[in-house]
Scaffold this motif. Structure first.
Motif, PDB file in Angstrom:
ATOM      1  N   TRP A  93       0.531   4.018   1.446  1.00  0.00           N
ATOM      2  CA  TRP A  93       0.534   4.693   2.651  1.00  0.00           C
ATOM      3  C   TRP A  93       1.392   4.078   3.743  1.00  0.00           C
ATOM      4  O   TRP A  93       1.297   4.514   4.758  1.00  0.00           O
ATOM      5  CB  TRP A  93      -1.116   4.924   3.282  1.00  0.00           C
ATOM      6  CG  TRP A  93      -1.951   5.540   2.340  1.00  0.00           C
ATOM      7  CD1 TRP A  93      -2.847   5.238   1.462  1.00  0.00           C
ATOM      8  CD2 TRP A  93      -1.779   7.083   1.787  1.00  0.00           C
ATOM      9  NE1 TRP A  93      -3.546   6.320   0.843  1.00  0.00           N
ATOM     10  CE2 TRP A  93      -2.901   7.200   0.895  1.00  0.00           C
ATOM     11  CE3 TRP A  93      -0.743   8.134   2.187  1.00  0.00           C
ATOM     12  CZ2 TRP A  93      -2.931   8.513   0.377  1.00  0.00           C
ATOM     13  CZ3 TRP A  93      -1.113   9.293   1.804  1.00  0.00           C
ATOM     14  CH2 TRP A  93      -2.159   9.565   0.792  1.00  0.00           C
ATOM     15  N   GLY A 151      -0.689  -0.796   8.896  1.00  0.00           N
ATOM     16  CA  GLY A 151       0.575   0.003   8.624  1.00  0.00           C
ATOM     17  C   GLY A 151       0.568   1.415   8.653  1.00  0.00           C
ATOM     18  O   GLY A 151       1.614   2.015   8.549  1.00  0.00           O
ATOM     19  N   CYS A 171       0.770  -1.154  -0.088  1.00  0.00           N
ATOM     20  CA  CYS A 171      -0.035   0.088   0.014  1.00  0.00           C
ATOM     21  C   CYS A 171       0.750   1.115   0.062  1.00  0.00           C
ATOM     22  O   CYS A 171       1.803   1.248   0.584  1.00  0.00           O
ATOM     23  CB  CYS A 171      -1.007  -0.189   1.279  1.00  0.00           C
ATOM     24  SG  CYS A 171      -1.680   1.345   1.411  1.00  0.00           S
ATOM     25  N   ARG A 193      -4.615   5.203   8.911  1.00  0.00           N
ATOM     26  CA  ARG A 193      -5.858   5.062   8.165  1.00  0.00           C
ATOM     27  C   ARG A 193      -6.529   3.767   8.934  1.00  0.00           C
ATOM     28  O   ARG A 193      -7.896   3.600   8.674  1.00  0.00           O
ATOM     29  CB  ARG A 193      -5.819   4.955   6.877  1.00  0.00           C
ATOM     30  CG  ARG A 193      -5.221   6.429   6.315  1.00  0.00           C
ATOM     31  CD  ARG A 193      -4.853   6.153   4.841  1.00  0.00           C
ATOM     32  NE  ARG A 193      -4.544   7.633   4.290  1.00  0.00           N
ATOM     33  CZ  ARG A 193      -3.274   8.300   4.786  1.00  0.00           C
ATOM     34  NH1 ARG A 193      -2.345   7.481   5.373  1.00  0.00           N
ATOM     35  NH2 ARG A 193      -3.003   9.260   4.288  1.00  0.00           N
ATOM     36  N   CYS A 194      -5.794   2.902   9.531  1.00  0.00           N
ATOM     37  CA  CYS A 194      -6.556   1.908  10.464  1.00  0.00           C
ATOM     38  C   CYS A 194      -7.242   1.137   9.525  1.00  0.00           C
ATOM     39  O   CYS A 194      -8.376   0.596  10.207  1.00  0.00           O
ATOM     40  CB  CYS A 194      -7.350   2.744  11.628  1.00  0.00           C
ATOM     41  SG  CYS A 194      -7.400   1.710  12.942  1.00  0.00           S
TER      42      CYS A 194
HETATM   43  S1  SF4 Z   1      -3.887   0.901   7.237  1.00  0.00           S
HETATM   44 FE1  SF4 Z   1      -4.770   1.026   5.207  1.00  0.00          FE
HETATM   45  S2  SF4 Z   1      -4.015   2.726   4.156  1.00  0.00           S
HETATM   46 FE2  SF4 Z   1      -2.717   2.074   5.926  1.00  0.00          FE
HETATM   47  S3  SF4 Z   1      -1.092   1.030   4.944  1.00  0.00           S
HETATM   48 FE3  SF4 Z   1      -2.665  -0.255   5.792  1.00  0.00          FE
HETATM   49  S4  SF4 Z   1      -3.731  -0.885   3.857  1.00  0.00           S
HETATM   50 FE4  SF4 Z   1      -2.726   1.159   3.505  1.00  0.00          FE
END
Ligand code: SF4
Length: 133
Positions: free
Chosen positions: A4, A35, A2, A38-39
């Motif tokens: 993010w 990660g 991802c 944004r959870c």
């Molecule tokens: S929490 Fe969501 S946006 Fe953040 S790294 Fe993981 S998949 Fe990506």
């Protein structure tokens, strides 16, 4: 991967799984690892939630969903991977020692209160600055 990603959530998931896979707790324990903040794994409504940030890992405790949802308490932030694993381990060990049978972490935290968890556990963790407790 991802775009993010702030921290390696897949690596931490493997390490936590290895550490916790044979543990027995008073009730079901769910661990969510994201990660970034944004959870996406809904970490803040898991018994243990861990979110990556550009400054390290954040750890939450006592979240759940269901008929009486609760957002977990933010326990620590800015942790390394090994500190985050240790923090989760110690929180769950403490829970395992003092929870009633079948008591989920959300109800456990509500019953005993964060002040007791702070004074009996969090003050002992060297990676949590006293000002943050
Ligand atoms: S929490 Fe969501 S946006 Fe953040 S790294 Fe993981 S998949 Fe990506």
């Amino acid at each position: 991967m991802c775009k993010w990603w702030a921290q390696d959530s897949l690596g931490l998931t493997e390490a936590i799984h290895e550490k916790m896979k044979d543990r027995i707790f008073p009730a079901k324990v769910k661990i969510g690892i994201s990660g970034c903040q944004r959870c996406c794994s809904e970490s803040q409504v898991r018994d243990i939630g861990i979110n990556g940030t550009t400054k390290g890992w954040m750890v939450f405790f006592g979240g759940n969903v269901g008929t009486k949802p609760r957002i977990g308490n933010l326990i620590a932030w800015g942790l390394s991977e090994s500190e985050a694993i240790d923090c989760a381990d110690r929180l769950l060990s403490y829970y395992g020692s003092y929870a009633n049978p079948k008591e989920r972490t959300a109800r456990f935290v509500e019953r005993i209160g964060m002040n007791r968890i702070k004074t009996e556990l969090l003050v002992l963790l060297p990676y949590i600055p006293v000002d943050n407790i």
